[in-house]
Design a protein around this motif. Sequence first.
Motif, short mmCIF file in Angstrom:
data_model
loop_
_atom_site.label_atom_id
_atom_site.label_comp_id
_atom_site.label_asym_id
_atom_site.label_seq_id
_atom_site.Cartn_x
_atom_site.Cartn_y
_atom_site.Cartn_z
N VAL A 170 26.19 22.45 6.69
CA VAL A 170 26.09 23.06 5.36
C VAL A 170 27.46 23.48 4.86
O VAL A 170 27.81 23.29 3.68
N TYR A 184 29.51 20.59 3.59
CA TYR A 184 29.02 20.12 2.28
C TYR A 184 29.58 20.97 1.14
O TYR A 184 30.01 20.44 0.12
N TYR A 185 29.58 22.27 1.32
CA TYR A 185 29.97 23.16 0.22
C TYR A 185 31.48 23.44 0.16
O TYR A 185 31.99 23.75 -0.92
N PHE A 186 32.17 23.30 1.29
CA PHE A 186 33.58 23.72 1.30
C PHE A 186 34.57 22.60 1.62
O PHE A 186 35.76 22.85 1.70
N PRO A 210 35.10 19.17 -0.12
CA PRO A 210 34.73 18.17 -1.12
C PRO A 210 35.07 16.74 -0.72
O PRO A 210 34.38 15.80 -1.14
N ARG A 232 32.20 14.91 0.79
CA ARG A 232 30.96 14.90 0.02
C ARG A 232 30.38 13.49 -0.11
O ARG A 232 29.16 13.32 -0.26
N TYR A 288 27.55 12.73 2.33
CA TYR A 288 26.30 13.37 1.95
C TYR A 288 25.66 12.64 0.77
O TYR A 288 24.43 12.46 0.72
N THR A 340 19.02 26.03 -5.05
CA THR A 340 19.35 26.63 -3.76
C THR A 340 19.71 28.11 -3.89
O THR A 340 20.50 28.63 -3.11
N SER A 385 19.03 25.49 2.04
CA SER A 385 20.27 25.77 1.31
C SER A 385 20.95 24.49 0.81
O SER A 385 21.94 24.57 0.09
N MET A 386 20.41 23.35 1.23
CA MET A 386 20.96 22.06 0.81
C MET A 386 20.16 21.51 -0.38
O MET A 386 18.99 21.88 -0.57
#
Length: 221
Positions: free
Chosen positions: A30, A33-35, A37, A40, A43, A118, A192-193
């Motif tokens: 997770v 994915y968010y931190f 880029p 990405r 994903y 999310t 959260s995804m």
Amino acid sequence: MSRLAKQCVSGIKQNILPGLALQAIACVVVGVYYFAPDARWVYDWVAYVKVEYGYLYSMVTTGIFGGLLPFLYLAAVGKVPKGDFWPVGLFFLGAWSWKGIEIDFLYRMQAVMFGSDTEFWTVVKKVAFDQVVFCPLWSAPVTALLYRWKDCGFSWRRFRASLDYEFFEMEVLGVLVAIWVVWIPGTAFIYSMPSPLQLPLFQLVLCFYVLLVSVLGKKRT
């Protein structure tokens, strides 16, 4: 301590280390994915494949990650008797292929019920429904019944004879406690995804969970 309490404590002890390891893995996935880029695109590709193939993707990939790979490990370390290789292998593959469709449907249904964002409270609602409604009423008892049938050598006569009060009190509750130890925090990461990535993360956690429990778990009669 009562037998029921001992069963619950045993379920917690057996699953606490795999649970912590898997929650760390889910946290990393997770977090990347968010931190990160630059990563990405991986994903996005997984999400595209999931959306493109729908339930077929869910069936095939969950069957592989939850059933086939763990089964091959168990067979490689001698935990599957030679005479049971094909029946047990087909059981693992079939049970977890169906489970993939089931979990995919659960995630889609919750997106309709609670939304596909999310946000914090959306995630809380989904985790609560998953672990307080879906698991006790369906997932834990069905999983316990399936594995009891396997442990009875796929004999319906022996299976029916084994279904007593003690089974539902001890085995089903033991499965439920094991699910809660791993999947309450695990599903928080999953929800959260974005929706197309929830099932792939579930499959990753599931595969490592089954393998870790197989490695750390004691041999049972």
